[in-house]
Structure formats: C-alpha cells, structure tokens
Design a protein around this motif. Structure first.
Motif, short mmCIF file in Angstrom:
data_model
loop_
_atom_site.label_atom_id
_atom_site.label_comp_id
_atom_site.label_asym_id
_atom_site.label_seq_id
_atom_site.Cartn_x
_atom_site.Cartn_y
_atom_site.Cartn_z
N GLY A 124 0.82 -1.20 0.00
CA GLY A 124 0.00 0.00 0.00
C GLY A 124 0.86 1.26 0.00
N VAL A 125 0.38 2.27 -0.70
CA VAL A 125 1.12 3.54 -0.81
C VAL A 125 0.44 4.57 0.08
N PRO A 126 1.16 5.11 1.08
CA PRO A 126 0.56 6.07 2.00
C PRO A 126 0.23 7.41 1.33
N PRO A 127 -0.56 8.23 2.01
CA PRO A 127 -0.94 9.54 1.46
C PRO A 127 0.28 10.37 1.06
N HIS A 128 0.21 10.90 -0.17
CA HIS A 128 1.30 11.70 -0.70
C HIS A 128 0.75 12.57 -1.83
N PHE A 129 1.60 13.44 -2.34
CA PHE A 129 1.23 14.26 -3.50
C PHE A 129 2.49 14.59 -4.28
N HIS A 130 2.27 15.13 -5.47
CA HIS A 130 3.37 15.53 -6.35
C HIS A 130 3.21 17.03 -6.62
N ARG A 131 4.27 17.78 -6.41
CA ARG A 131 4.22 19.23 -6.59
C ARG A 131 4.26 19.66 -8.05
N GLY A 132 4.96 18.89 -8.89
CA GLY A 132 5.25 19.37 -10.22
C GLY A 132 4.46 18.78 -11.36
N CYS A 133 3.57 17.82 -11.09
CA CYS A 133 2.89 17.18 -12.23
C CYS A 133 1.51 16.67 -11.86
N ASP A 134 0.69 16.50 -12.89
CA ASP A 134 -0.55 15.75 -12.79
C ASP A 134 -0.20 14.31 -13.12
N GLU A 135 -0.98 13.37 -12.56
CA GLU A 135 -0.67 11.95 -12.72
C GLU A 135 -1.92 11.20 -13.20
N TYR A 136 -1.77 10.49 -14.30
CA TYR A 136 -2.84 9.65 -14.85
C TYR A 136 -2.41 8.21 -14.70
N LEU A 137 -3.19 7.39 -14.02
CA LEU A 137 -2.86 5.98 -13.81
C LEU A 137 -3.92 5.11 -14.46
N TYR A 138 -3.51 4.26 -15.39
CA TYR A 138 -4.40 3.29 -16.02
C TYR A 138 -4.06 1.93 -15.43
N VAL A 139 -5.06 1.26 -14.85
CA VAL A 139 -4.84 -0.03 -14.18
C VAL A 139 -4.74 -1.14 -15.22
N PRO A 155 -8.63 -3.54 -13.12
CA PRO A 155 -8.15 -3.39 -14.49
C PRO A 155 -9.19 -2.65 -15.36
N GLY A 156 -8.66 -1.74 -16.17
CA GLY A 156 -9.50 -0.93 -17.04
C GLY A 156 -9.87 0.41 -16.45
N ASP A 157 -9.68 0.60 -15.14
CA ASP A 157 -9.95 1.90 -14.51
C ASP A 157 -8.80 2.86 -14.79
N MET A 158 -9.13 4.13 -14.86
CA MET A 158 -8.10 5.17 -14.96
C MET A 158 -8.32 6.15 -13.82
N LEU A 159 -7.26 6.40 -13.08
CA LEU A 159 -7.28 7.33 -11.95
C LEU A 159 -6.53 8.58 -12.34
N PHE A 160 -7.04 9.74 -11.96
CA PHE A 160 -6.37 11.01 -12.25
C PHE A 160 -6.15 11.75 -10.94
N PHE A 161 -4.91 12.14 -10.69
CA PHE A 161 -4.54 12.91 -9.51
C PHE A 161 -3.90 14.21 -9.98
#
Length: 143
Positions: free
Chosen positions: A50-65, A85-91
C-alpha cells in the motif's frame, strides 16, 4: 521486443514491459520509463505494498490499471474506493492521494505524468512514511 521506435514516435507493449519488473522490491513501487520528455513522461509501474498519502508538486498523474485490484482515495480518505483493471485514476498536482490496500496482485499501472515527474517529486503527508528513495525503484527495459 517491448518497444518499436520510428523517429520521434514509438509503439509499446505495456504488458510485456510489466513482465520485466521485479517480483519483489524494497521500495513501495518499481517502474520502467517508456518515454521521458519535459512535457510528459510515461511509465509502467508495479505497487508492492500500500502507498501512503502523498502528493506531487510538479505534475498531474494519470494511472491506467493494467492488472490487480486495490483501493485508492484522493483528497478525502473517507471516499476510499476499489480500482480494477480498465480503470483510470487522475490525480492533479498537489492533491493528496493514496493506494492504501492491495487486494489482488500484481498491481500494475500504465502512468502518464504531465509535465514530466521529477524522480524526487513525492511528498508524503507523514514525513516518516518515506521519501523519494523509499518510494520508487528505477528499472531499465531490456531489448
């Protein structure tokens, strides 16, 4: 062959590239870069825990499972939901997010970061949860 290049363009097989990721890692994640340009980077990565709560200062992140299942939340831990699988998450940049529970492994994502995510661009909400060196293990694809 995992990638085919033709001038500035390429074709990738993310599933084949994912098979090159290690079965285990000391870090939370391990990745292989597909592209690495200032405007955007793309990677295949595997989550090992598991990945704990975090953020990225310099970019948007698109994750496709690509494979696996787990839980995620963004902005509010009370809104935790399952990804599959098939989901896309955007942060969006500076939005706190987490992948707290891995339900079915291997958990593998195709990700696009805009602009490129610097290797040290991870800020954990709890500073004791880690840093860039415990977050990601870099791997290089084999031809």
């Amino acid at each position: 062959m995992t990638a085919t290049f033709s001038g500035p363009s390429a074709r990738f097989n993310p599933a084949e590239i994912a098979s090159q990721l290690p079965a285990t890692a000391d870090t939370l994640l391990a990745d292989i870069y597909l592209t690495d340009r200032p405007a955007a980077s793309s990677r295949v990565f595997r989550a090992y825990r598991g990945v704990p709560p975090h953020f990225h200062r310099g970019c948007d992140e698109y994750l496709y499972v690509l494979s696996g299942r787990g839980t995620f939340w963004m902005e509010d831990p009370a809104r935790e939901a399952v990804f599959a699988p098939g989901d896309m998450l955007f942060f969006a940049r500076n939005v706190v997010h987490a992948l707290p529970v891995l339900l079915e492994e291997p958990v593998i994502f195709l990700t696009i970061d805009t602009p490129r995510r610097a290797e040290d661009d991870v800020v954990f909400v709890d500073a004791g949860a880690g840093d860039a060196s415990t977050f990601m293990q870099r791997n290089r694809p084999t031809e």
